[in-house]
Design a protein around this motif. Structure first.
Motif, mmCIF file in Angstrom:
data_model
loop_
_atom_site.group_PDB
_atom_site.id
_atom_site.type_symbol
_atom_site.label_atom_id
_atom_site.label_comp_id
_atom_site.label_asym_id
_atom_site.label_seq_id
_atom_site.Cartn_x
_atom_site.Cartn_y
_atom_site.Cartn_z
ATOM 1 N N LEU A 152 -12.563 -20.055 0.871
ATOM 2 C CA LEU A 152 -12.476 -19.868 -0.655
ATOM 3 C C LEU A 152 -12.709 -21.049 -1.517
ATOM 4 C CD1 LEU A 152 -9.626 -17.818 -2.249
ATOM 5 C CD2 LEU A 152 -9.964 -20.152 -3.125
ATOM 6 N N PRO A 153 -12.039 -22.353 -1.137
ATOM 7 C CA PRO A 153 -12.384 -23.534 -2.003
ATOM 8 C C PRO A 153 -13.955 -23.738 -1.866
ATOM 9 C CG PRO A 153 -10.764 -23.884 -0.208
ATOM 10 C CD PRO A 153 -11.182 -22.581 0.087
ATOM 11 N N LYS A 154 -14.607 -23.452 -0.940
ATOM 12 C CA LYS A 154 -16.100 -23.786 -0.852
ATOM 13 C C LYS A 154 -16.763 -22.749 -1.971
ATOM 14 C CE LYS A 154 -16.206 -25.478 3.790
ATOM 15 N NZ LYS A 154 -16.865 -26.789 3.303
ATOM 16 N N ILE A 155 -16.186 -21.426 -1.973
ATOM 17 C CA ILE A 155 -16.961 -20.393 -3.001
ATOM 18 C C ILE A 155 -16.353 -20.971 -4.170
ATOM 19 C CG2 ILE A 155 -16.904 -18.080 -3.848
ATOM 20 C CD1 ILE A 155 -15.940 -17.350 -0.872
ATOM 21 N N ALA A 156 -15.472 -21.513 -4.545
ATOM 22 C CA ALA A 156 -14.976 -21.919 -6.106
ATOM 23 C C ALA A 156 -15.682 -22.903 -6.455
ATOM 24 C CB ALA A 156 -13.443 -22.227 -5.877
ATOM 25 N N GLN A 157 -16.166 -23.913 -5.438
ATOM 26 C CA GLN A 157 -16.834 -25.070 -5.449
ATOM 27 C C GLN A 157 -18.390 -24.517 -6.126
ATOM 28 O OE1 GLN A 157 -17.429 -27.608 -2.399
ATOM 29 N NE2 GLN A 157 -17.857 -29.483 -3.498
ATOM 30 N N MET A 158 -18.913 -23.615 -5.282
ATOM 31 C CA MET A 158 -20.277 -23.009 -5.598
ATOM 32 C C MET A 158 -20.117 -22.529 -7.148
ATOM 33 S SD MET A 158 -22.256 -20.258 -3.624
ATOM 34 C CE MET A 158 -21.509 -19.014 -3.925
ATOM 35 N N ALA B 67 -16.306 -23.603 -15.610
ATOM 36 C CA ALA B 67 -15.433 -24.712 -15.462
ATOM 37 C C ALA B 67 -14.378 -24.226 -14.565
ATOM 38 C CB ALA B 67 -14.730 -24.814 -17.122
ATOM 39 N N PRO B 68 -13.750 -25.255 -13.968
ATOM 40 C CA PRO B 68 -12.509 -24.758 -12.995
ATOM 41 C C PRO B 68 -11.668 -23.848 -13.608
ATOM 42 C CG PRO B 68 -13.109 -27.272 -12.860
ATOM 43 C CD PRO B 68 -13.662 -26.637 -13.983
ATOM 44 N N GLU B 69 -11.288 -24.168 -14.810
ATOM 45 C CA GLU B 69 -10.270 -23.059 -15.540
ATOM 46 C C GLU B 69 -10.881 -21.825 -15.540
ATOM 47 O OE1 GLU B 69 -11.380 -26.077 -16.579
ATOM 48 O OE2 GLU B 69 -9.836 -27.368 -17.019
ATOM 49 N N ASP B 70 -12.090 -21.512 -15.586
ATOM 50 C CA ASP B 70 -12.581 -20.140 -15.856
ATOM 51 C C ASP B 70 -12.672 -19.634 -14.333
ATOM 52 O OD1 ASP B 70 -12.960 -20.575 -18.610
ATOM 53 O OD2 ASP B 70 -14.699 -21.428 -18.355
#
Length: 487
Positions: A454-460, A468-471
């Motif tokens: 999950l963190p890797k998908i968010a980073q992608m 943006a991270p908040e989005d």
């Protein structure tokens, strides 16, 4: 025809579940302009994405009912539809198990009912035959339904929607309907998501909210009673315990079919659902007392189950027309209650199985108001994501040679590559939520439940797609994963 600036369409569908998306696809065969509004950030966000993922045969429903007729019709055409849409499907059969003489009488009644409905191949097993057929299951007898199957209901709904988009349907997410009024020149004006849509025909496929949508249009008398079903998800090692869905003989007056065990198309095993009438059509909580009872009932069917095999839980809601004191089932409502206003109310199980026949029935009703002359360029086929783990070694090598992102595994539990995630992000519906990516690529659904990927998908999403991270959200507005950066 379409006037994009004024949001004017020939037909407007309310609700992006499997039935609404099947209606959209079916109506896209015509030359009419079609749009669909959905209050959530993606399709299948309600009942269609929270169920047992079973293609029913049609023996549970009263002979002569729409439920029975459309379920059998849907079952017999489901494999062909899934091939057209590239949706995983497998005909497994199904076992209904009896534990006492009363249960055996229920099975005999269901067999006769199923035969009256046109179900094929139903037959009974005595205790010795049951032991030989599936020795790991308890019981004194059973009924076999060979036409039952399993599939991926989220991918099915996504595929219907994507195929509708390919044929010209417009989808509008985060567009809850707040008002419906008569149009000045006929038809209806629908307020959704702070926008106004004009349509000559409106189709209400709003599921758990279909009674409220009907009331907004001035059609009173419907009431939906939400009935919650809770489930456990077991690890893929549990899928080896059971090759087909196993149900208990249903009890009279229950809100569902009883707690059953269902292998999934992805190799997991489901326990559930419970059946509990609740007040809110959005309460999908999992509750400790119900979940404890689920496991006890499941072990009656399959004693080899262990709690250590559980990796997750979820709950779904059935939009029932039968109130708590009555239980059981009332028939589907599929009718034009006002000129140009088609209501689909009480579309609970087997609504997924029956979704295409329901859509055809809706098209016939709409055809009474509008000329649905077919378009010559309708595309019946939809191409899905190429699944790396399902390919032969030679095919995997060819995929990597053509696209190096197939060589990077991001989700280790489910062997999902970066190329598959990219295809999920770049989907035709424009969905960018983590849940949308999850159900399209099947990442984060394995043993670690996204702990690694999950963190890797968010980073992608942040680095490759400019969010943006908040989005970065799980299901859209109101479900952010991050508040900002810490380094």
């Amino acid at each position: 025809m379409l006037d994009q600036s004024n949001r004017t369409y020939d037909i407007l569908i309310i609700g992006g579940g499997a039935v609404g998306c099947a209606v959209a696809r079916e109506l896209s065969r015509s030359q009419r302009s079609v749009a669909l509004v959905e209050k959530e950030a993606d399709v299948a966000a309600g009942t269609s994405g929270r169920n047992s993922a079973v293609v029913h045969a049609g023996f549970n429903n009263r002979p002569g009912s729409l439920m029975a007729q459309l379920c059998v019709e849907g079952n017999q055409g489901f494999a062909a539809l899934c091939r057209q849409l590239e949706v995983p499907y497998r005909k497994t059969g199904k076992l209904l198990v009896a534990f006492d003489q009363e249960d055996l009488a229920v099975l005999r009644r269901l067999l006769a009912q199923g035969e009256a409905n046109g179900c094929r191949g139903l037959h009974l097993l005595d205790q010795a035959q049951l032991g030989a057929f599936l020795p790991q299951v308890g019981g004194i007898g059973a009924m076999v339904s060979p036409e039952t199957g399993i599939f991926d209901p989220f991918l099915y709904t996504v595929a219907l929607a994507e195929n509708a988009v390919a044929n010209g349907v417009h989808f509008f997410f985060r567009h809850p309907v707040t008002a419906i009024a008569p149009g000045s020149q006929g038809g209806y004006v629908v307020t959704a998501g702070r926008e106004t849509f004009s349509a000559r025909v409106v189709v209400n496929a709003a599921g758990l909210f279909s009674d409220r949508i009907a009331a907004l249009a001035g059609v009173e008398g419907y009431r939906i009673y939400p009935c919650r079903g809770e489930y456990f998800i077991l690890d893929q090692i549990a899928g080896d315990l059971l090759p087909l869905p196993v149900y208990p003989a249903p009890k009279a007056g229950a809100g569902g079919l009883g707690v059953h065990l269902t292998p999934t198309i992805h190799g997991n095993l489901l326990i559930g659902p419970s059946a509990e009438y609740i007040q809110s059509p959005e309460d999908t909580a999992s509750t400790r007392p119900v979940m404890d009872q689920l496991f006890l009932q499941a072990r009656q069917l399959l004693p080899a189950l262990e709690k250590g095999q559980i990796i997750g839980a979820y709950a779904g809601l059935r939009p029932k027309l039968a109130p708590p004191g009555e239980g059981g089932y009332r028939d589907f409502v599929i009718r034009e209650d006002k000129p140009g206003f088609v209501n689909l109310v009480g579309i609970e199980s087997p609504g997924l199985t029956a979704s295409l026949p329901i859509a055809r029935r809706v098209a016939a009703l709409v055809g009474g108001s509008l000329d649905l002359s077919p378009r010559a360029d309708f595309q019946a086929h939809r191409r899905g994501i190429r699944r790396f783990r399902d390919q032969s070694p030679a095919a995997q090598a060819a995929l990597i040679a053509a696209d190096p992102d197939y060589g990077e595994v991001v989700c280790r539990c489910q062997t999902v590559t970066r190329a598959e995630l990219r295809q999920a992000v770049e989907n035709p519906l424009g969905v960018r939520t983590l849940a949308g990516i999850k159900y399209r690529a099947w990442a984060t659904t394995g043993r670690c439940q996204g702990g690694y990927c999950l963190p890797k998908i968010a980073q992608m999403l942040v680095e490759d797609y400019g969010l943006a991270p908040e989005d970065v959200t799980y299901r859209g507005e109101g479900s952010p994963l991050f508040a900002g950066r810490v380094k």
